[in-house]
Write an enzyme that holds these catalytic residues in place. Structure first.
Site, PDB file in Angstrom:
ATOM      1  CD  GLN A 170      -6.881  -4.343   4.187  1.00 60.45           C
ATOM      2  OE1 GLN A 170      -7.824  -5.054   4.552  1.00 60.45           O
ATOM      3  NE2 GLN A 170      -7.061  -3.122   3.742  1.00 60.45           N
ATOM      4  CG  HIS A 174      -1.907   0.984   1.374  1.00 59.65           C
ATOM      5  ND1 HIS A 174      -1.653   2.281   1.727  1.00 59.65           N
ATOM      6  CD2 HIS A 174      -3.242   0.902   1.162  1.00 59.65           C
ATOM      7  CE1 HIS A 174      -2.787   2.962   1.740  1.00 59.65           C
ATOM      8  NE2 HIS A 174      -3.768   2.149   1.398  1.00 59.65           N
ATOM      9  CB  CYS A 224      -3.716   3.273  -1.694  1.00 63.51           C
ATOM     10  SG  CYS A 224      -4.999   4.485  -1.407  1.00 63.51           S
ATOM     11  CG  ASP A 255       0.532  -2.102   6.158  1.00 64.80           C
ATOM     12  OD1 ASP A 255      -0.438  -2.299   6.916  1.00 64.80           O
ATOM     13  OD2 ASP A 255       0.452  -1.434   5.114  1.00 64.80           O
ATOM     14  CE  LYS A 314      -7.322  -0.381   6.236  1.00 66.22           C
ATOM     15  NZ  LYS A 314      -8.148   0.239   5.231  1.00 66.22           N
TER      16      LYS A 314
END
Ligand code: C6P
Length: 413
Positions: A208, A128, A371, A205, A231
């Site tokens: 997700q 991302h 993104c 990261d 999220k």
């Protein structure tokens, strides 16, 4: 001993999310954009409203009852979210506005202090922009160099290439746990092992990943883990950076102001202990409390049940969408290697048109580059349409999606 596997009661779960109970353009809402932001369960809404109705005051400042309650709630939330991701110590969890801010914090505080000309930062083509642009900025200022791991034809990281890129100049590997655009689950544990073998730090990261799988930062062995509240059902504008305590202690602050100091003189200051050293200004107290409520809500469902539910959605969705004429599904072919994110191209129909047609049916998806412009370029497409599921989605909804796509295809053919 028999293992009792808890199942997700999809109807009950849907009942926990007030926003799902509405019609859009005359159709029941089908929300398939949880990778962009999830809907919020009642438990989170109640926690946020409860804070503002009863305990609203600034934290770490007042000597009165409301301020005490606000501070206790805020710090208890830190402990809760820290435990949720397996942190050894609540002080290792820094509140941020989200994943983006958490990564920028590391880039600015750790990156500027530790990167020099000739050093290398390894990223991947799946990242991302939030896990790419901060490293570009820090590389530009420090003279460090970005190296990039490619993917194979199914959107899986090429670990053979990672091995070629890693060397004694590698200071950091910055990698997503799960790709937002393809749903690929990356083998983070393996990546960490390889990075550690050359003495590199690893930033993950986790934006997700945390909503879908049990994350244990200590078991992963990484150095930094960034994730967002919104999220996983928490409010927008709250997220966290986890980092090992000794790293946080060695890092200089990245923003100055109230809260992050110990003593201030006109010309110099000393810093508060971690994590407060990295939390300048009035924090998002209600957001933190909401994030803890989201973590507790997810734990009440159980990650085993969530995983089983999502695995069923992945399998069903891959088969059902794969049967739509002219539909090309991106990402790994093995359902075990992905989350319930379906990124696709529909032959002859621009992704924006697909999303507009679906919206008319009450189906919310995202269309665009997500993104991840380098990834889109790598896939040779300007954009994809992305349907992303979470705990409240059902196979019936995936049927409705597939039917609407079949209609779209006929119209444009
Ligand atoms: N992805 C999506 O539609 P923030 O905005 O800071 O909460 O999260 C940024 C971010 C970082 N990493 C990954 C892997 C992400 O998926 C996201 C957010 C959304 O895919 C909005 S662009």
């Amino acid at each position: 001993m028999a293992v009792v596997r808890k199942e997700l009661d999809a109807a009950a779960v849907r009942g926990h999310f007030p926003a799902l109970d509405q019609r859009v353009h005359g159709h029941p809402l089908i929300y398939l954009d949880s990778a962009a932001t999830a809907q919020r369960p009642r438990a989170v809404l109640d926690a946020v409203v409860g804070f503002y109705e009863r305990d609203n005051a600034n934290v770490h400042r007042g000597l009165y009852e409301l301020s005490r309650r606000a501070t206790e709630g805020f710090e208890a939330a830190r402990g809760c979210v820290a435990r949720f991701i397996g942190a050894a110590d609540p002080a290792e969890l820094v509140w941020t506005r989200g994943t983006t801010e958490a990564i920028n914090l590391v880039a600015l505080a750790w990156g500027w202090a530790n990167l020099r000309e000739g050093d290398e930062i390894v990223v991947t083509v799946l990242e991302h922009h939030s896990n790419l642009v901060p490293w570009q900025l820090v590389a530009e200022r420090t003279g460090a160099r970005l190296r990039r791991v490619d993917i194979d034809g199914q959107g899986r990281l090429r670990l053979d290439q990672l091995d070629e890129l890693l060397n004694e100049r590698t200071r950091l590997v910055a990698v997503g746990h799960v790709s937002n655009a393809l749903g690929t689950i990356n083998p983070v544990r393996e990546i960490v092992e390889r990075a550690k073998a050359v003495g590199a730090r690893v930033l993950v990261d986790g934006a997700q990943a945390v909503p879908h799988m049990k994350v244990d930062v200590q078991a992963l062995g990484c150095d930094f883990y960034a994730f967002s509240g919104h999220k996983l059902g928490a409010p927008m504008g709250i997220g966290a950076l986890w980092a090992r305590r000794e790293l946080l202690e060695a890092m200089p602050p990245w923003q100055g102001g109230g809260e992050m100091i110990d003593t201030v003189e006109l010309e110099r200051s000393t810093w508060a202990a971690v994590p407060h050293k990295f939390e300048a200004g009035t924090p998002n107290v209600a957001g933190a409390i909401g994030m803890a409520a989201a973590a507790m809500y997810i734990e009440s469902l159980g990650y085993d049940a969530i995983a089983a539910h999502e695995e069923a959605l992945v399998r069903y969705g891959m088969e059902r969408l794969g049967a739509v004429d002219g539909l090309r599904l991106f990402g790994p072919e093995d359902p075990a290697e992905r989350t319930a994110v379906f990124s696709f191209a529909l032959e002859g129909v621009h992704p924006h048109d697909v999303a507009t047609i679906l919206d008319a049916e009450g189906i919310a998806v995202r269309a665009g580059h997500h993104c991840t412009q380098p990834l889109m370029r790598r896939l040779g497409v300007p954009a994809t349409t992305r349907a992303s599921c979470w705990i409240y989605n059902t196979t019936d909804e995936l049927d409705r999606l597939a039917e609407a796509l079949e209609v779209a295809r006929r119209i444009f053919a």
